[in-house]
Write a protein that holds these residues in place. Structure first.
Motif, mmCIF file in Angstrom:
data_model
loop_
_atom_site.group_PDB
_atom_site.id
_atom_site.type_symbol
_atom_site.label_atom_id
_atom_site.label_comp_id
_atom_site.label_asym_id
_atom_site.label_seq_id
_atom_site.Cartn_x
_atom_site.Cartn_y
_atom_site.Cartn_z
ATOM 1 N N PRO A 88 0.841 -1.202 0.000
ATOM 2 C CA PRO A 88 0.000 0.000 0.000
ATOM 3 C C PRO A 88 0.875 1.252 0.000
ATOM 4 C CG PRO A 88 -0.717 -1.565 1.684
ATOM 5 C CD PRO A 88 0.590 -2.067 1.161
ATOM 6 N N GLY A 89 0.394 2.298 -0.649
ATOM 7 C CA GLY A 89 1.143 3.543 -0.689
ATOM 8 C C GLY A 89 1.092 4.285 0.636
ATOM 9 N N GLU A 90 1.955 5.274 0.764
ATOM 10 C CA GLU A 90 2.000 6.046 2.009
ATOM 11 C C GLU A 90 0.698 6.793 2.231
ATOM 12 O OE1 GLU A 90 5.664 8.304 2.287
ATOM 13 O OE2 GLU A 90 6.799 6.606 1.482
ATOM 14 N N GLY A 91 0.055 7.225 1.158
ATOM 15 C CA GLY A 91 -1.241 7.874 1.305
ATOM 16 C C GLY A 91 -2.311 6.918 1.793
ATOM 17 N N PHE B 21 5.195 16.581 -6.754
ATOM 18 C CA PHE B 21 5.699 16.860 -5.407
ATOM 19 C C PHE B 21 4.563 16.885 -4.391
ATOM 20 C CE2 PHE B 21 6.327 20.249 -2.221
ATOM 21 C CZ PHE B 21 7.337 19.663 -1.475
ATOM 22 N N ALA B 22 3.524 17.652 -4.671
ATOM 23 C CA ALA B 22 2.448 17.834 -3.695
ATOM 24 C C ALA B 22 1.613 16.572 -3.505
ATOM 25 C CB ALA B 22 1.554 18.996 -4.131
ATOM 26 N N MET B 23 1.397 15.827 -4.583
ATOM 27 C CA MET B 23 0.534 14.651 -4.504
ATOM 28 C C MET B 23 1.304 13.360 -4.222
ATOM 29 S SD MET B 23 -2.403 16.077 -5.223
ATOM 30 C CE MET B 23 -3.173 17.433 -6.146
ATOM 31 N N GLY B 24 2.621 13.351 -4.486
ATOM 32 C CA GLY B 24 3.347 12.096 -4.416
ATOM 33 C C GLY B 24 4.566 12.076 -3.522
ATOM 34 N N ASN B 25 4.763 13.112 -2.722
ATOM 35 C CA ASN B 25 5.923 13.160 -1.831
ATOM 36 C C ASN B 25 5.482 13.643 -0.455
ATOM 37 O OD1 ASN B 25 8.435 13.389 -0.617
ATOM 38 N ND2 ASN B 25 9.385 14.491 -2.316
ATOM 39 N N ILE C 52 -5.598 25.313 -13.215
ATOM 40 C CA ILE C 52 -4.470 24.504 -12.771
ATOM 41 C C ILE C 52 -4.089 24.874 -11.345
ATOM 42 C CG2 ILE C 52 -2.066 23.913 -13.221
ATOM 43 C CD1 ILE C 52 -4.098 22.752 -15.209
ATOM 44 N N ALA C 53 -4.138 26.149 -11.012
ATOM 45 C CA ALA C 53 -3.841 26.563 -9.642
ATOM 46 C C ALA C 53 -4.783 25.891 -8.654
ATOM 47 C CB ALA C 53 -3.942 28.089 -9.531
ATOM 48 N N ALA C 54 -6.064 25.854 -8.981
ATOM 49 C CA ALA C 54 -7.049 25.250 -8.078
ATOM 50 C C ALA C 54 -6.832 23.748 -7.946
ATOM 51 C CB ALA C 54 -8.458 25.545 -8.578
ATOM 52 N N LYS C 55 -6.502 23.078 -9.047
ATOM 53 C CA LYS C 55 -6.245 21.632 -8.981
ATOM 54 C C LYS C 55 -5.061 21.336 -8.072
ATOM 55 C CE LYS C 55 -9.418 19.812 -11.637
ATOM 56 N NZ LYS C 55 -10.455 18.907 -11.069
ATOM 57 N N LEU C 56 -3.999 22.121 -8.184
ATOM 58 C CA LEU C 56 -2.845 21.917 -7.312
ATOM 59 C C LEU C 56 -3.227 22.091 -5.845
ATOM 60 C CD1 LEU C 56 -0.050 23.826 -9.277
ATOM 61 C CD2 LEU C 56 -0.293 21.353 -9.060
#
Length: 873
Positions: free
Chosen positions: A618-621, A791-795, A824-828
Motif C-alpha cells: 500500500p502507498g504512504e497515502g 511533489f504535492a501529490m506524491g511526496n 491549474i492553480a485550483a487543482k494543485l
C-alpha cells in the motif's frame, strides 16, 4: 482587501432558459492576436421560459464589435454589453436572428479556455463554460443548437482547418494567401461541445465501416514528424468504435472522426462532437518514449472520449449538477472496454486502487461532495474523483443489482428515450426502472449523499448445525441506508466452500437493503473465512475482525482475484499501521513474507501482472488514510521503507530468479499488450524490493537496466529505483536521462516527476533548480503537474514537512498561476485536502498557508472556492 466569496449556484434554483438558439452560423477568421468571430444566432422564446424576459447572453473577457437584430443595428439603449455579458432588454417575442461580432487575442489566452494557441496551433476548450470566451451565447448545457462553422486562416500558418461535424466546403480566399473550410454538425449540441483546430499538423488515417454501413474517415492529427507515435491512438479509436457497437449497440453517426493532440491543455482530453482534442501525452507513444502505463492510458482515454459520443453528446446533461450522468457513466464504459482489452481482474484492482487513493480521500476531507452536488461556486472544481470514479461505481452497482439482461435493456432505453436531449440522473434511472420493473428510489440516494459508507460485518459459526451467520450493519453519517450489492462467498482451509448455500444469496450476491440484516449459510462444516465484497461490489469501507491468518487463507484459496489481492494488502496495511506508531524502523515480515513466497512459487509466472500487484505494498497515502488522525508522514515512510527492506531480504533469491526468468529475449520485438506489460511489471517490482534490501546491489542492477533497457518502462523503473538511493550513481543516472531526452517534453515530464518525489530534505532545492530548466514552463500544464503536482501529490514527507516549507512551495506556485491559469492553480491546491488528519504541528502550518492564500486580493473564483471549502470543511 479580501476576496469576495464566489456566488453559489444551487440545483434547486434550476429553471429552463428563457430563450433557445436553434441554429448557429459562425464565421471565424483566425489571427494570432486579432481573431474575428461573427456569430449568427437563430433565437426564439422558450415556451417553458418566462414570457417577455430579456435575452441575457454569457460572456467572459469579450470585446463587442457589432450587434444586429434581423439585419438592423440595435440602438444603444436596446442592449447592454460588457466583457461578461450581452443583454437585450426587450427581445422580440417571436423567432429572430441575432448577429454578434467579437474580437479575440488567442495568443494572450493563458487560461487555455475558449480559443487559444498551443505551439502555433489554434484550438479550443469549451467545457464547462469556455464558449462564452469566443462569443456571447447562452452557455449552458440545456441549450442545444445545430452548428455550421466557417474557419478561415493564413494557409501557411494553418494548412489544416478542422471543426465539428462533417466537412462541407473548402477553398482559397482569392488574393489573400488565406483559405477556409466549412463544417456542419447536423446533431444539436450544447456550446461546451463546440471545437475548432487550425494549424500545421501531420497525421495518420484509416477508415471504419459502422454496423449501419456508414464509412467513417478516422484521423489522428499531431505535430509534424510525430506521426508514427500516433499509430497506437489510431488503433485504439478503431477498437473503441467496434467495441461500442458490439457491447452497447452504439454506432458512430458522422462521416469523419478526428482526434487532435496539442501540448497545452488543462485536462486530459475533450469529447467535442466529431473533433476530440487531446493533451498530447494521451496520444503520442513509441517504445522509446512511452511506458506500458502510457499505452494503457492512451487506450483508455481514447475510448473514454469516443464513448462520450453517446453518453455525453447525443445524450447530454441538463445542467452541470448532472455531470456524473456523462462522466461517471462514460468512466464505467471505458473501464469495461479496458477490462475486455486487457486482464479484467488486474484492471479491476487498478480501478479500486485509484478509487481508494483519490475518491475515498476526497470523501474523508473538506472537499467531500455528493456524486451529484447540490450546489457549487465554480463548476471546474467539480471534475473530481467523486463525480468520475464514484459515479462509475454507482453504475457498476446498478448493473450488479439488475443483472446483465436488464442493465443492457436499460441502457438501450436510456439512449432511445433521451437521444438529442439534455437529461438528468432521474431520466437515467427511470429507463432502468421501466425495463426491470424495480423501484430505484432508494438506490438513487447513492447520488445524493457525500461520504464513504462503512459496512461492519460479524460472523458466527455453529458447529452443531453446520451453519454460518453473517450479520451486516451499514453506517453513513448524516445519510440514509443505501442498497448495497455484496458479492460474497465462504472459504475454508483447503479452498472455497462451494457446498455452502444461502437462499438470500443469488448469483453470489446478497443485497443489503436496510441499515442492518443477517444471512445464514447451511452446509458449513468448519469455521469459514468470509470473502466479502468480491470484485469490490460496493464502494464502502469494510470493517470485520479478521486476523492475518484468515487474510492469508484468502490469499491462498479465494477464487476471487480482487479479494486475494486485497487480503495481501490488508496484512501489509496492518503491519504498516502498527509500525508507524513506533520509532523502530526494523520490521519482521514473518508469515506475510512466507505467504508471498508460496504465492510467487505457485503463480508468479502464470499471471505476472497479478503477481506484481500482490507483491506491491500500500502507498504512504493509503496508510495515512487508514490512520486518519495525527498522521506523521515521516513515521509512515520509515515503516514502509522497513517493510520493503524486510520483504526484499526474505524473498531475495526468488526475486532474483523471477527477474532472470522474465527478461525479454535479446532483440525481441516490443509489444504493449497486457501479457508483455505484466512481465515487465513483475520484473520491476522484484528489482524494487531487491534494491530496498540491498541498496548497493540494487543500484548496480538498476544502473545496468537503465543502460541496457529496450523499453521506456524498464528504463524509467530503473531510474525511479535509483532516485531512492542517494549517491553518485543516482546523480549520474538522473543527469544522463535528462540529457538523453532533452528534446522530448513528455519524457522530461517523467524525469521531473521522479525527482520531485524523492523523499529527502534536499528535494525542495532540487525543485527550485528544475524550475529553471529550459524545458520547464509555468505556462504549460503538463510541466507544472509533472514537477509541482508530483511533489504535492506524491511526496508526503516533503510536502508535509514539519517546517511548513513544502506547503509554502505549493502556495507560491498557486499564487503565480492564479492570474494566468486559475484552473491549474485550483487543482494543485486540492493537495491540501487531507491537512486536518496531520499531526497538530503540520496541520497548523497547513492552515496558516491556506489562510494566507485566502487573503490574497482579487483571488480567482477557482482558487477562492477550493481554499474556502478546504478551510471550512
Amino acid at each position: 482587501m479580501r476576496t469576495e466569496t464566489p456566488q453559489t449556484i444551487r440545483l434547486e434554483d434550476y429553471r429552463p432558459s428563457d430563450h433557445l438558439i436553434d441554429r448557429v452560423e459562425l464565421d471565424i477568421r483566425l489571427d494570432p492576436h486579432a481573431t474575428r468571430v461573427e456569430a449568427v444566432l437563430a433565437v426564439r422564446p422558450n415556451p417553458e421560459g418566462v414570457p417577455g424576459a430579456p435575452l441575457a447572453l454569457d460572456g467572459d473577457d469579450l470585446a463587442l464589435v457589432a450587434v444586429e437584430l434581423d439585419g438592423q443595428r440595435l440602438a444603444p439603449d436596446a442592449y447592454a454589453a460588457s466583457p461578461s455579458g450581452l443583454i437585450l432588454h426587450a427581445p422580440p417575442q417571436r423567432p429572430f436572428v441575432l448577429r454578434v461580432e467579437t474580437r479575440l487575442d488567442p495568443s494572450a489566452n493563458t487560461k487555455l479556455m475558449g480559443l487559444y494557441r498551443s505551439g502555433g496551433v489554434y484550438c479550443t476548450q469549451c467545457e464547462a463554460d469556455g464558449f462564452r470566451r469566443i462569443t456571447y451565447f447562452l452557455d449552458r448545457p440545456d441549450v442545444l443548437s445545430v452548428y455550421t462553422t466557417r474557419i478561415e486562416a493564413e494557409r501557411a500558418e494553418a494548412p489544416v482547418l478542422l471543426g465539428n461535424g462533417n466537412p462541407v466546403e473548402a477553398g482559397d480566399v482569392p488574393g489573400t494567401g488565406r483559405h477556409f473550410a466549412v463544417w456542419h454538425d447536423p446533431h444539436p449540441k450544447p456550446a461546451y461541445l463546440f471545437a475548432l483546430v487550425g494549424g500545421n499538423l501531420g497525421g495518420v488515417r484509416t477508415t471504419f465501416t459502422t454496423m449501419e454501413g456508414r464509412e467513417v474517415a478516422v484521423g489522428v492529427h499531431v505535430e509534424p514528424g510525430k506521426e508514427e507515435r500516433a499509430a497506437y491512438a489510431l488503433d485504439a479509436v478503431v477498437r473503441s468504435m467496434r467495441w461500442d457497437e458490439e457491447v452497447f449497440g452504439r454506432a458512430y453517426d458522422l462521416d469523419v472522426f478526428n482526434v487532435v493532440a496539442v501540448s497545452d491543455f488543462n485536462m486530459g482530453a475533450m469529447e467535442n462532437k466529431g473533433l476530440n482534442i487531446f493533451n498530447d501525452k494521451y496520444v503520442l507513444a513509441s517504445p522509446e518514449t512511452a511506458t506500458d502505463a502510457d499505452y494503457a492510458h492512451i487506450e483508455a482515454i481514447i475510448a473514454h472520449e469516443y464513448f462520450h459520443n453517446w453518453s455525453g453528446n447525443r445524450v447530454t446533461c441538463r445542467d452541470w449538477f448532472q455531470l456524473c450522468l456523462k462522466e461517471g457513466l462514460t468512466v464505467f464504459r471505458d473501464q469495461e472496454f479496458s477490462s475486455d482489452m486487457r486482464s479484467r481482474a488486474v484492471h479491476r484492482i487498478g480501478e479500486v486502487r485509484t478509487l481508494r487513493a483519490r475518491q475515498f480521500t476526497e470523501d474523508a476531507g473538506p472537499l467531500a461532495h455528493p456524486v451529484r452536488p447540490r450546489q457549487y461556486a465554480e463548476i471546474n472544481n467539480f471534475y473530481t474523483a467523486t463525480v468520475y470514479e464514484k459515479g462509475a461505481e454507482i453504475v457498476r452497482m446498478l448493473k450488479t443489482l439488475l443483472g446483465e439482461a436488464d442493465f443492457g435493456a436499460g441502457m438501450e432505453r436510456y439512449f432511445a428515450d433521451n437521444d438529442g436531449r439534455a437529461a438528468t440522473v432521474e431520466d437515467f434511472l427511470a429507463a432502468f426502472a421501466a425495463v426491470s420493473g424495480r423501484d430505484l428510489a432508494a438506490f438513487a440516494q447513492w447520488y445524493e449523499h457525500p461520504g464513504t459508507p462503512k459496512l461492519a460485518v460479524e460472523g458466527r459459526h455453529d458447529a452443531a448445525s453446520a451453519r454460518y451467520t453473517l450479520s451486516f450493519r451499514q453506517d453513513l453519517p448524516n445519510g440514509p441506508a443505501l442498497p448495497m450489492p455484496i458479492a460474497l462467498g465462504l472459504v475454508g482451509a483447503s479452498g472455497a466452500l462451494d457446498g455452502a448455500v444461502c437462499e438470500r444469496v443469488r448469483d453470489g450476491v446478497f443485497v443489503l437493503e436496510g441499515e442492518a440484516d443477517a444471512i445464514t449459510f447451511a452446509n458449513v462444516p468448519e469455521p469459514p473465512v468470509p470473502s466479502l465484497l468480491r470484485g469490490f461490489s460496493a464502494p464502502v469501507r469494510l470493517e470485520m475482525a479478521m486476523d492475518d491468518a484468515d487474510r492469508l487463507t484468502l490469499l491462498r484459496h479465494d477464487p476471487d482475484p480482487f479479494n486475494r489481492w486485497h487480503a495481501a494488502q490488508s496484512v501489509a496495511t496492518r503491519l504498516l499501521v502498527d509500525a508507524s506508531a513506533t520509532a523502530d524502523a526494523r520490521m519482521e515480515a514473518g508469515p506475510y513474507a512466507e505467504a508471498l513466497a508460496a504465492f510467487l512459487d505457485a503463480e508468479a509466472l502464470s499471471d505476472p501482472a497479478f503477481a506484481a500487484l500482490v507483491l506491491s505494498l500500500p502507498g504512504e497515502g493509503d496508510i495515512a488514510n487508514e490512520i486518519a488522525r495525527n498522521v506523521d508522514p515521516d513515521a509512515i515512510h520509515r515503516a514502509r521503507t522497513g517493510l520493503r527492506r524486510a520483504l526484499g531480504s526474505a524473498l531475495g533469491t526468488r526475486l532474483a530468479g523471477l527477474r532472470d526468468s522474465l527478461a525479454d529475449a535479446p532483440g525481441a520485438p516490443f509489444s504493449p499488450d497486457a501479457a508483455s506489460a505484466g512481465r515487465r511489471a513483475l520484473r520491476n517490482a522484484a528489482l524494487d524490493l531487491i534494491a530496498a534490501a540491498d541498496p548497493e546491489a540494487g543500484a548496480a542492477l538498476a544502473e545496468r537496466q537503465l543502460t541496457e533497457a529496450a523499453t521506456m518502462t524498464d528504463r524509467l523503473a530503473a531510474l525511479g529505483i535509483l532516485s531512492l538511493i542517494p549517491g553518485a550513481a543516482r546523480e549520474r543516472a538522473v543527469d544522463g536521462f535528462g540529457e538523453r531526452y532533452a528534446a522530448e517534453p513528455l519524457v522530461l515530464d517523467k524525469w521531473f516527476a521522479i525527482q520531485a518525489a524523492i523523499p529527502e530534505e534536499a528535494t525542495l532545492a532540487r525543485i527550485a533548480r528544475l524550475k529553471g530548466h529550459p524545458a520547464f514552463a509555468m505556462t504549460n500544464p503538463n510541466r507544472v503537474r509533472a514537477l509541482i503536482g508530483a511533489f504535492a501529490m506524491g511526496n508526503p514527507t516533503q510536502f508535509a514537512r514539519a517546517d511548513g516549507a513544502g506547503f509554502a512551495l505549493l502556495a507560491d506556485t498557486v499564487r503565480a498561476l492564479d492570474g494566468t491559469n486559475p484552473q491549474i492553480a485550483a487543482k494543485l491546491l486540492t493537495a491540501f485536502g487531507s491537512w486536518r488528519m496531520l499531526e497538530p504541528g503540520r496541520a497548523a502550518a497547513a492552515r496558516g498557508v491556506l489562510e494566507a492564500i485566502r487573503s490574497i486580493p482579487n483571488l480567482s473564483r477557482d482558487v477562492a472556492d477550493i481554499v474556502g471549502r478546504t478551510l471550512a470543511g
